[in-house]
Design a protein around this motif. Sequence first.
Motif, short mmCIF file in Angstrom:
data_model
loop_
_atom_site.label_atom_id
_atom_site.label_comp_id
_atom_site.label_asym_id
_atom_site.label_seq_id
_atom_site.Cartn_x
_atom_site.Cartn_y
_atom_site.Cartn_z
N ILE A 169 -33.44 -90.98 7.00
CA ILE A 169 -32.88 -89.67 6.71
C ILE A 169 -32.57 -88.92 8.01
O ILE A 169 -31.53 -88.26 8.14
N GLU A 170 -33.46 -89.01 8.97
CA GLU A 170 -33.24 -88.31 10.23
C GLU A 170 -32.10 -88.90 11.06
O GLU A 170 -31.60 -88.24 11.97
N GLU A 171 -31.70 -90.14 10.74
CA GLU A 171 -30.63 -90.79 11.49
C GLU A 171 -29.26 -90.68 10.83
O GLU A 171 -28.30 -91.30 11.28
N ILE A 172 -29.13 -89.89 9.77
CA ILE A 172 -27.84 -89.76 9.09
C ILE A 172 -26.85 -89.01 9.98
O ILE A 172 -27.24 -88.32 10.93
N ASP A 173 -25.57 -89.14 9.64
CA ASP A 173 -24.52 -88.46 10.38
C ASP A 173 -24.49 -86.98 9.98
O ASP A 173 -24.17 -86.65 8.84
N PRO A 174 -24.81 -86.06 10.90
CA PRO A 174 -24.83 -84.64 10.53
C PRO A 174 -23.45 -84.09 10.22
O PRO A 174 -23.34 -83.04 9.56
N ALA A 175 -22.39 -84.75 10.68
CA ALA A 175 -21.03 -84.25 10.43
C ALA A 175 -20.73 -84.23 8.93
O ALA A 175 -20.07 -83.30 8.44
N GLN A 176 -21.21 -85.24 8.20
CA GLN A 176 -20.97 -85.26 6.76
C GLN A 176 -21.72 -84.12 6.07
O GLN A 176 -21.21 -83.51 5.12
N VAL A 177 -22.90 -83.82 6.54
CA VAL A 177 -23.67 -82.72 5.98
C VAL A 177 -22.96 -81.40 6.24
O VAL A 177 -22.85 -80.54 5.35
N GLU A 178 -22.46 -81.22 7.44
CA GLU A 178 -21.75 -79.99 7.79
C GLU A 178 -20.46 -79.85 6.98
O GLU A 178 -20.11 -78.75 6.56
N ALA A 179 -19.78 -80.97 6.73
CA ALA A 179 -18.53 -80.91 5.97
C ALA A 179 -18.78 -80.48 4.53
O ALA A 179 -18.05 -79.65 3.98
N VAL A 180 -19.82 -81.04 3.91
CA VAL A 180 -20.14 -80.67 2.53
C VAL A 180 -20.65 -79.23 2.48
O VAL A 180 -20.31 -78.47 1.56
N SER A 181 -21.46 -78.84 3.46
CA SER A 181 -21.98 -77.47 3.49
C SER A 181 -20.86 -76.45 3.65
O SER A 181 -20.93 -75.34 3.10
N ALA A 182 -19.80 -76.83 4.39
CA ALA A 182 -18.68 -75.91 4.63
C ALA A 182 -17.91 -75.60 3.36
O ALA A 182 -17.19 -74.59 3.29
N THR A 183 -18.04 -76.42 2.34
CA THR A 183 -17.34 -76.17 1.07
C THR A 183 -18.08 -75.15 0.21
O THR A 183 -17.62 -74.81 -0.88
N GLY A 184 -19.24 -74.70 0.67
CA GLY A 184 -20.04 -73.75 -0.11
C GLY A 184 -21.01 -74.43 -1.05
O GLY A 184 -21.52 -73.77 -1.97
N ALA A 185 -21.27 -75.71 -0.85
CA ALA A 185 -22.18 -76.45 -1.72
C ALA A 185 -23.61 -75.93 -1.55
O ALA A 185 -24.01 -75.48 -0.47
N SER A 186 -24.38 -76.04 -2.61
CA SER A 186 -25.79 -75.65 -2.56
C SER A 186 -26.59 -76.72 -1.81
O SER A 186 -26.09 -77.81 -1.50
N ARG A 187 -27.85 -76.41 -1.54
CA ARG A 187 -28.70 -77.36 -0.83
C ARG A 187 -28.87 -78.67 -1.62
O ARG A 187 -28.84 -79.76 -1.05
N LEU A 188 -29.00 -78.53 -2.93
CA LEU A 188 -29.14 -79.72 -3.77
C LEU A 188 -27.86 -80.55 -3.76
O LEU A 188 -27.89 -81.79 -3.74
N GLN A 189 -26.70 -79.88 -3.80
CA GLN A 189 -25.43 -80.61 -3.76
C GLN A 189 -25.21 -81.29 -2.41
O GLN A 189 -24.65 -82.38 -2.35
N VAL A 190 -25.66 -80.66 -1.34
CA VAL A 190 -25.57 -81.30 -0.02
C VAL A 190 -26.40 -82.57 0.00
O VAL A 190 -25.96 -83.61 0.53
#
Length: 271
Positions: A169-190
């Motif tokens: 989990i700590e080695e995942i690509d943070p760019a994908q997390v930032e992209a989904v978060s930028a859409t306004g997704a909730s923490r669970l959706q991220v």
Amino acid sequence: MPVSIRDGRPVWQRRTPARQWAIWAAWLALVVLTVYCWQVMNRGTIWAFVEDAPQQAADLLSRSWPPAWHYLDRLWWPLWDTVNIATLGTLLGIVFAVPVAFLAASNTSPSTAILRPLALFIIVASRSINSLIWALLLVAIIGPGLLAGIMAIALRSIGFIGKLLYEAIEEIDPAQVEAVSATGASRLQVMDYAVVPQILPAFSGISVFRWDINIRESTILGLVGAGGIGVQLESSLARLAWSEVTVIFAVILVTVIVSEWVSAKVRQAFI
């Protein structure tokens, strides 16, 4: 690289004299430690027994052959219990290990001050105690049987799966997390759309690998009353029925080989 002057010409050296002496000192310390460990190991050794070991081994092998193949009929059900202990214990371990891993990962833990250290403690505690010791404790608490074996495998699996999974989990690509978060997704959706897809191959491989390990570990839990084929092994050893022990060892070997093959095929399919 160090340089020394010899006959008025510079000479390249791999190490400085001080570093070379430090390396020799380290080797000397290693030799001294080896000699000390050898003395500690031999302190309680009865060499008369060691000298007689080849004859004792030959006598044991002569009594173990030929195998009592008729004993196979009494092993199928304990073998099935062993597979069930490993499988159910792995599944139960996964159920607890997944939330622990998300709490232990620094990029997904909701509380790095309290929950993350607690999750890391659970992982370390689980990994520090062997399955056989867990089985001893559980047999004393809930009595002998398959349930003690399943719980022992599960408690041991939590630390193994949790550690490898939280590292993934700590080695995942943070760019994908930032992209989904930028859409306004909730923490669970991220978690659902950015984290889980990245760790799913690693999670599948870790789970199958742990199941493969648990197949081997569950074969000996019966020695302490936790069910499975180990119960038959303990009975044969107590009766000095070495021809039966040979058959049990052969069955365990074939089971482990099959589990290795199944594990490799499943990991290839997921990874």
